[in-house]
Design a protein around this motif. Structure first.
Motif, PDB file in Angstrom:
ATOM      1  N   ILE A 120      -9.597 -15.815   5.004  1.00 14.65           N
ATOM      2  CA  ILE A 120     -10.805 -15.692   5.393  1.00 14.65           C
ATOM      3  C   ILE A 120     -10.950 -15.764   6.863  1.00 14.65           C
ATOM      4  O   ILE A 120     -11.571 -14.920   7.777  1.00 14.65           O
ATOM      5  N   LEU A 121     -10.251 -16.701   7.427  1.00 11.86           N
ATOM      6  CA  LEU A 121      -9.939 -17.219   8.811  1.00 11.86           C
ATOM      7  C   LEU A 121      -9.119 -15.909   9.515  1.00 11.86           C
ATOM      8  O   LEU A 121      -9.291 -15.728  10.645  1.00 11.86           O
ATOM      9  N   ALA A 122      -8.378 -15.203   8.701  1.00 11.53           N
ATOM     10  CA  ALA A 122      -7.522 -14.305   9.385  1.00 11.53           C
ATOM     11  C   ALA A 122      -8.406 -13.042  10.006  1.00 11.53           C
ATOM     12  O   ALA A 122      -7.948 -12.384  10.624  1.00 11.53           O
ATOM     13  N   ALA A 123      -9.327 -13.064   9.272  1.00 15.08           N
ATOM     14  CA  ALA A 123     -10.455 -12.124   9.617  1.00 15.08           C
ATOM     15  C   ALA A 123     -11.045 -12.216  10.922  1.00 15.08           C
ATOM     16  O   ALA A 123     -11.410 -11.525  11.765  1.00 15.08           O
ATOM     17  N   ALA A 124     -10.765 -13.433  11.570  1.00 10.05           N
ATOM     18  CA  ALA A 124     -11.232 -13.816  12.775  1.00 10.05           C
ATOM     19  C   ALA A 124      -9.949 -14.030  13.683  1.00 10.05           C
ATOM     20  O   ALA A 124     -10.096 -14.909  14.809  1.00 10.05           O
ATOM     21  N   ASN A 125      -8.702 -13.737  13.278  1.00  8.73           N
ATOM     22  CA  ASN A 125      -7.560 -13.923  14.001  1.00  8.73           C
ATOM     23  C   ASN A 125      -7.085 -15.295  14.020  1.00  8.73           C
ATOM     24  O   ASN A 125      -6.557 -15.691  15.308  1.00  8.73           O
ATOM     25  N   THR A 126      -7.237 -16.340  13.126  1.00 10.52           N
ATOM     26  CA  THR A 126      -6.967 -17.431  13.133  1.00 10.52           C
ATOM     27  C   THR A 126      -6.512 -18.154  11.913  1.00 10.52           C
ATOM     28  O   THR A 126      -6.361 -17.465  10.819  1.00 10.52           O
TER      29      THR A 126
END
Length: 544
Positions: free
Chosen positions: A257-263
């Motif tokens: 999920i956080l990868a979609a916010a580049n983190t």
């Protein structure tokens, strides 16, 4: 193995020297309370065949049947009138489990008990079905004035993702903490979830690294459901409860999920800690989760044997003698070499004590020397699940609570305490003076007159950090104002472990402690007056 019979010669000599204080009939009929008789019962109840006697499982049903047959063989009557079996009081016991559990992130279906889990008690009777096109990641989920991760955000109708615990703004503890105490205050999961519930969030994803490696024990617990007692108060509370749809996710799902916010988790935690500022962000990734629960009735019963008193004026007064026959069942670890938590001491020893007392009193009854007051011998179920069987009886008594003069509760009398090494000639008594000075006097006099065991009152207080006064079945009587004595040998390294085996039982001491309860019961059942309750539940004097 038992090498030699338990001799009563010394006891008989001691009693003959102070015969004025003793009842010869009490002594005569106590002589079936022996270590051999104790072994007969306990070697069956705590055998591997009984699979640890877990409430709602085969082993507990087997134990209930065994106890019932013993009561019948002694001549006790079954007093239950509204059930299929007069010896069984069926308790309203049920299991709440999931009939549906779904989580999908960005269209990818996740695996329950691997990527996530949902606990049944977070699912309302109607279930939930949540869909959202985005997730609000709110870090630690803190809503403090000094650090509000929801500042400027409206969570109503949104799916929120937060870390399970933690508060980076909290000061470090002054000294290392011990045990498994959960964080309190703003950093606790309960506080975080309450904020989201109060502000009408659609649901929450809780990040917990424990999901990455769920233990076999936890998997079994989640799969088998949460047991509960169907009291009217609880059913009403469950029906009216507001529940926030909650899914606990592991780090892999959270990082997806956080990868979609580049983190990712590590970078987010580092950023929050270094800047000491919230890092709340809306992440454009679709999520869907749904769950439904089902309630399943589970067989569980208290086992009751009744001896009617001989005095027409006193037989309506009832002395209740209890133990719990359940234990914690099988080990939920496929790699364990010993898979049975036998529960020989906890509480096979107490159940054995109740059986020996029942046999002794019935022998007296058949010989025309039965007690003046009635006695209810009751082995209860569900103690290990939260004192369920005794709670059910206290709220659905077979005999009126007002007519119940005392509860003598036996929970672990077969071993010693690791805090008292080398000498088992003692028993802890708890609660005897909490409500009635009369009961305290009667119990201690019975010991002095007949048994002369060390009565240790180390735990006989309401402020004991172990809270033993509140942790066994007597308390469900005490809370209704019935005076109680709880007999207990303390804990040991085999407590709630497979090592609580029959071969570690001190049978002479089991018999001696059971004799103490027997003589105390004899005095209570035959005394001119029932114990006067002269104290309130908080220990203050009762108004006259």
């Amino acid at each position: 193995m038992i090498k030699k019979p338990f001799l009563y010669t010394g006891l008989a000599v001691m009693l003959s020297l102070s015969a004025v204080a003793q009842d010869k009939n009490a002594i005569k009929y106590s002589q079936t309370i022996t270590k051999e008789r104790g072994y007969d019962h306990l070697s069956i109840l705590a055998s591997d065949e009984y699979e640890g006697r877990e409430t709602g499982k085969k082993g507990a049903w087997m134990a209930a049947e065994y106890i019932k047959k013993q009561f019948q063989s002694f001549g006790l009557k079954g007093p239950v009138k509204d059930g299929a079996d007069p010896y069984f009081q069926k308790i309203g016991y049920a299991s709440l489990s999931l009939s549906k559990s779904v989580l999908a992130v960005n269209g990818q279906t996740k695996e329950s008990l691997k990527d996530y889990y949902i606990t049944p008690n977070t699912v309302s009777a109607k279930g939930f079905d949540v869909k959202a096109n985005s997730i609000l990641f709110a870090g630690y989920g803190l809503s403090k004035d000094s650090f509000n991760e929801y500042e400027g955000q409206n969570v109503e109708g949104k799916v929120v993702m937060i870390f399970a615990t933690g508060d980076p703004t909290a000061p470090a503890p002054a000294a290392p903490t011990t045990g498994r105490r959960a964080p309190s205050g703003a950093g606790s999961t309960q506080v975080k979830l309450k904020y989201l519930l109060d502000n009408k969030a659609a649901g929450v994803l809780i990040i917990n690294p424990m999901v990455d490696n769920i233990s076999p024990q936890m998997k079994a617990a989640l799969a088998n459901g949460n047991p509960f007692l169907k009291t009217q108060e609880r059913l009403k509370g469950m029906a009216n409860a507001s529940v926030l749809p909650t899914v606990v996710i592991g780090t892999a799902t959270a990082n997806q999920i956080l990868a979609a916010a580049n983190t990712n988790i590590e970078e987010v935690k580092k950023k929050i800690t270094e800047t000491m500022k919230p890092n709340t962000v809306s992440i454009n990734i679709p999520v869907a989760f749904a769950a439904a629960s089902k309630e399943t009735d589970v067989r569980a019963e208290n086992v009751l044997g009744f001896l009617e008193g001989s005095d027409p004026k006193l037989k309506n007064e009832v002395l209740v003698i209890t133990s719990h026959y359940d234990h914690i069942g099988l080990v939920n670890n496929p790699e364990a070499t010993d898979k049975v938590n036998n529960g020989a001491d906890d509480d096979g020893s107490g159940t054995t004590g109740v059986l020996m007392l029942a046999e002794a009193f019935m022998k007296a009854k058949k010989a025309g020397k039965g007690p003046k007051r009635s006695i209810l011998f009751m082995t209860v179920v569900g103690e290990e699940k939260g004192l369920l069987g005794s709670e059910w009886y206290a709220e659905h008594p077979i005999f009126p609570i007002a007519n119940t003069i005392t509860n003598l509760n036996i929970d672990m009398i077969g071993r010693g305490d690791d805090d008292r090494p080398g000498n088992n000639d003692f028993v802890y008594i708890i609660g005897s003076n909490m409500l009635s000075d009369d009961l305290d006097r009667i119990g201690k006099k019975a010991n002095a007159d007949y048994v002369n065991i060390t009565l240790d009152e180390k735990y006989n207080n309401r402020t004991d950090p172990n809270r033993f006064y509140y942790r066994s079945d007597h308390y469900n009587f005490a809370k209704f104002g019935i005076p109680v004595i709880f007999y207990f040998n303390g804990v040991h390294k085999d407590y709630h472990q497979p090592g609580d085996e029959v071969d570690k039982i001190d049978f002479p001491m089991l018999a001696k402690r059971a004799q103490l309860v027997y003589f105390t019961a004899w005095e209570l059942a035959n005394g001119a007056n029932r114990p006067v309750v002269n104290k309130n539940d908080d220990g203050t004097p009762k108004a006259k």
